[in-house]
Design a protein around this motif. Structure first.
Motif, PDB file in Angstrom:
ATOM      1  N   TRP A  67       1.113  -1.330  -0.147  1.00 12.14           N
ATOM      2  CA  TRP A  67      -0.053   0.069  -0.031  1.00 12.14           C
ATOM      3  C   TRP A  67       0.795   1.457  -0.125  1.00 12.14           C
ATOM      4  O   TRP A  67       0.358   2.346   0.366  1.00 12.14           O
ATOM      5  CB  TRP A  67      -0.987   0.008   1.080  1.00 12.14           C
ATOM      6  N   SER A  68       2.007   1.104  -0.325  1.00  7.60           N
ATOM      7  CA  SER A  68       2.962   2.447  -0.668  1.00  7.60           C
ATOM      8  C   SER A  68       2.720   3.011  -2.072  1.00  7.60           C
ATOM      9  O   SER A  68       1.913   2.214  -2.863  1.00  7.60           O
ATOM     10  CB  SER A  68       4.405   1.982  -0.341  1.00  7.60           C
ATOM     11  N   LYS A  69       3.189   3.998  -2.291  1.00  3.58           N
ATOM     12  CA  LYS A  69       3.064   4.381  -3.603  1.00  3.58           C
ATOM     13  C   LYS A  69       3.579   3.421  -4.693  1.00  3.58           C
ATOM     14  O   LYS A  69       3.248   3.578  -5.784  1.00  3.58           O
ATOM     15  CB  LYS A  69       3.627   5.765  -3.839  1.00  3.58           C
ATOM     16  N   LYS A  70       4.664   2.988  -4.627  1.00  2.00           N
ATOM     17  CA  LYS A  70       5.166   1.972  -5.340  1.00  2.00           C
ATOM     18  C   LYS A  70       4.315   0.739  -5.749  1.00  2.00           C
ATOM     19  O   LYS A  70       4.013   0.276  -6.693  1.00  2.00           O
ATOM     20  CB  LYS A  70       6.736   1.463  -4.728  1.00  2.00           C
ATOM     21  N   LEU A 114       0.891   0.778  -5.064  1.00  2.00           N
ATOM     22  CA  LEU A 114      -0.302   1.364  -5.939  1.00  2.00           C
ATOM     23  C   LEU A 114       0.114   1.416  -7.489  1.00  2.00           C
ATOM     24  O   LEU A 114      -0.584   1.192  -8.267  1.00  2.00           O
ATOM     25  CB  LEU A 114      -0.790   2.709  -5.540  1.00  2.00           C
ATOM     26  N   ARG A 115       1.336   1.905  -7.755  1.00  2.00           N
ATOM     27  CA  ARG A 115       1.682   2.111  -9.106  1.00  2.00           C
ATOM     28  C   ARG A 115       1.684   0.473  -9.871  1.00  2.00           C
ATOM     29  O   ARG A 115       1.691   0.257 -10.879  1.00  2.00           O
ATOM     30  CB  ARG A 115       3.085   2.707  -9.303  1.00  2.00           C
ATOM     31  N   SER A 131      -7.977   3.746  -2.979  1.00  2.00           N
ATOM     32  CA  SER A 131      -7.525   5.113  -3.224  1.00  2.00           C
ATOM     33  C   SER A 131      -8.344   6.171  -2.540  1.00  2.00           C
ATOM     34  O   SER A 131      -8.078   7.108  -1.771  1.00  2.00           O
ATOM     35  CB  SER A 131      -7.176   5.600  -4.610  1.00  2.00           C
TER      36      SER A 131
END
Length: 384
Positions: free
Chosen positions: A170-173, A175-176, A200
């Motif tokens: 669930w970090s930005k990485k 989610l990407r 999100s």
């Protein structure tokens, strides 16, 4: 002798109507059904004025059960200088053979039992305190909704044999990576995109509530208490805020054992004669505050220590509060290790630590001054 010195008015409240019963404070008197009124501000004011005009020398005491309609009836009647009490439904005595239940009987029963001093009244928070509590509960609901959405996505991946290559969930990485994931069927791709969008949105919702909660708590009259109990280990801002928002003014408990009992952290007991039997905790009272304290109790499994984060939380606090927090840490860490050494189950140990945490929180609260509510402000903020 004036027989109209005190009148007990039982209110069986519902969403659209309220059943009213009236009982005089004389020996041998029976409750009188006073009819049904609308559950509205104007109808309640008219009822109180009508009864007061019929008994001009009497003191009116209104009683009703706590329920989903909140406390606005209590605040309305007290703002008009009448006595009003809210009783706990679970503590109302009930005869085993009484199988007839009607609104008239319930209203009369409230008046009769309250005159006999057989009912337990509940603590009613101020409107500002209840607003903070609603915000805190909304934040908890948002956290639960976010957790449910994440579990649904994990279950979707498990059914389709999809392994996450990013360790930091669930970090930005992460989610990407989710947005770049391509599934073999178009329908499954739509499901994945909807799940990602829900997660999100709920993360943003949680962040908004966190920011608003931090902003509002600084203007709250209990903020000195919230800040002070953070001197204890295992109690950060959200735990401290949630606990005080649920419990309100802890000064109404003259002994910490009463607060422990209020939270349902004391063992149940069924004793008779020479036999004494104690069971699991009663789990009465506020379950959310109890859960928050049990979560904080887990931190006492480590040795006593003042971390840099805890030292920052203690900055600006009085020496008495810091001493109480350090005394609590020394005792609770030692007690945690001793109970584990005796072979107690971890859940039993954590519950025992949470029960003793309550006593130290109560002691810290006694050292903090709380700004009282102006009665004029209480009346001005009543709902229309």
């Amino acid at each position: 002798m004036n027989h109209d010195t005190t009148l007990f008015i039982g209110l069986d409240t519902h969403k659209s109507f309220t059943q009213v019963a009236l009982l005089k404070d004389n020996r041998g008197e029976t409750p009188i059904s006073y009819g049904r009124i609308d559950t509205s501000k104007s109808a309640l004011i008219k009822l109180a004025q009508k009864i007061q005009s019929q008994f001009p020398k009497a003191t009116l005491h209104f009683i009703y059960e706590a329920g989903p309609c909140g406390y606005w009836i209590y605040r309305l009647l007290t703002s008009l200088s009448y006595h009003c009490y809210i009783v706990a439904p679970s503590l109302i005595p009930k005869k085993p053979g009484d199988r007839v239940k009607t609104d008239k009987r319930d209203a009369a029963k409230l008046a009769r039992l309250f005159r006999a001093d057989e009912l337990s009244t509940i603590y009613v928070p101020e409107a500002e305190d209840e607003a903070i509590r609603d915000l805190s509960r909304a934040r908890e609901t948002a956290m639960k909704d976010l957790k449910d959405a994440k579990l649904q996505l994990k279950g979707f991946f498990l059914r389709n044999n999809i392994n996450t290559v990013v360790k930091d969930n669930w970090s930005k990485k992460h989610l990407r990576w989710l947005t770049e994931l391509v599934l073999p069927h178009h329908s499954q791709q739509i499901v994945l995109q909807e799940m990602i969008q829900i997660i999100s949105e709920r993360m943003q919702r949680l962040q908004r509530l966190d920011n608003e909660l931090i902003h509002q708590v600084k203007n709250w009259r209990y903020y000195p208490v919230v800040k002070s109990i953070q001197a204890m280990r295992g109690i950060r801002l959200l735990v401290a805020l949630g606990t005080i928002a649920e419990l309100g003014d802890l000064r109404r408990f003259d002994h910490p054992r009463k607060l422990m009992s209020y939270l349902g952290l004391v063992p149940s007991e069924s004793s008779s004669g020479q036999k004494r039997r104690q069971g699991s905790i009663t789990k009465c009272g506020n379950s959310r505050a109890r859960r928050l304290l049990i979560e904080g109790a887990h931190s006492y499994k480590h040795k006593a220590n003042i971390s840099s984060e805890l030292q920052i939380r203690q900055e600006g606090l009085s020496k008495e509060i810091i001493d109480i927090a350090w005394q609590a840490q020394l005792r609770l860490c030692r007690r945690y290790q001793r109970l584990m050494f005796l072979g107690k189950h971890r859940s039993v140990v954590v519950t025992a630590i949470a029960r003793e945490m309550v006593a130290f929180i109560w002691a810290i609260t006694r050292e903090v001054g709380i700004q009282p509510i102006d009665p004029r402000q209480r009346i001005a903020r009543l709902p229309s």
